[in-house]
Design a protein around this motif. Sequence first.
Motif, short mmCIF file in Angstrom:
data_model
loop_
_atom_site.label_atom_id
_atom_site.label_comp_id
_atom_site.label_asym_id
_atom_site.label_seq_id
_atom_site.Cartn_x
_atom_site.Cartn_y
_atom_site.Cartn_z
N TYR A 65 0.83 -1.20 0.00
CA TYR A 65 0.00 0.00 0.00
C TYR A 65 0.87 1.26 0.00
N GLN A 89 0.97 3.89 -3.16
CA GLN A 89 0.13 5.07 -2.97
C GLN A 89 0.68 6.25 -3.76
N GLU A 121 -6.34 4.08 -5.26
CA GLU A 121 -6.43 3.35 -4.00
C GLU A 121 -7.24 2.06 -4.11
N SER A 126 0.29 6.56 8.68
CA SER A 126 -0.88 6.90 7.86
C SER A 126 -1.39 5.67 7.11
N THR A 127 -0.46 4.83 6.64
CA THR A 127 -0.83 3.59 5.97
C THR A 127 -1.60 2.67 6.92
N GLU A 142 -3.32 3.51 9.54
CA GLU A 142 -4.64 4.08 9.80
C GLU A 142 -5.61 3.83 8.65
N LYS A 143 -5.14 4.02 7.42
CA LYS A 143 -6.01 3.85 6.24
C LYS A 143 -6.50 2.40 6.13
N HIS A 159 -10.34 1.20 6.56
CA HIS A 159 -10.94 0.45 5.45
C HIS A 159 -11.61 -0.82 5.94
N ASP A 217 -14.85 0.31 8.37
CA ASP A 217 -15.81 1.32 7.91
C ASP A 217 -17.04 0.70 7.24
N SER A 228 -3.41 5.32 15.96
CA SER A 228 -4.24 6.36 15.35
C SER A 228 -5.50 6.63 16.17
#
Length: 286
Positions: free
Chosen positions: A77, A81, A86, A168-169, A171-172, A176, A179, A245
Amino acid sequence: MLENEEAKSKEQQNIDKELKNSEASELTTAKSHGEILKQQIVEGQETYDKNPVSILLSSLTAGLEIGFSYLLICTLYYFLQDKVEEDTIIKLMSFLYPVGFIMVILGQSILFTEQTSLLTLPVLNKKRSLKSLLKLWGLVIFGNLIGGYIIAFFLVWIGPRLQIFDLSTIEKIAVHVTDYDKMIIFASAVLAGWLMGLLSWLIAASKSTLSRIVIIFMITAVLAFTGLHHSIVGNVEVFAGLISSPAITISGYLIFIGLALFGNAFGGAVFVALLKYRAFVYDVKG
């Protein structure tokens, strides 16, 4: 009442007799339903007979090893990125997702989702009690989760320092995974548990290491490509987000892991163990 009990006892004797007579032949290209079922029940009972400390350590190992799937998907990822869309990255991650499963399953570590239907079969065959099943499930889940926590802490620390991914990776990926509406996560986990139960069944049907690798890759890649929720990998993904996060809360983590575990267990036990076993029973009844 007595006649009913005698009928059930006779039926169980017939089932045991058929299972005993189901002997795999090296000359045949495919195992029969009875041969696979017998192997699954025997392997399940062997797990029940293991020392609890051995089960806990094996489960802990599985929780650690499954983290290599997470390591690879985070690295991919981060690498892609801003170069690739994405949603495309998410789909490409499914080709790396099976690596941890291959390590765990071929290494004979105890993974909850892969063992769910396996451990249910001896209960259905009246060789083990429901209480013993729940106790064993609890031990395996505990070991898998603790292993996941350890590898998550380590990867959150080492990833940014190796510059293979950043916070950040993490957290994303965690966002994902979580959510979704609660019912969606549960239904998705049921399908994932169903697939993992089938994985255990198909591995028992295979006779070579290469075929097992192909089966593991096929099933787990389908699971990842479609975005189904696997409780043990998901545990690493979401817990890593929790400790790194503010986007993931403790309540959010607990709700996710509870739904994923229950859904996986339901899918594996009902759609694989129960249906496969009942199909054999009705065949015995003729």
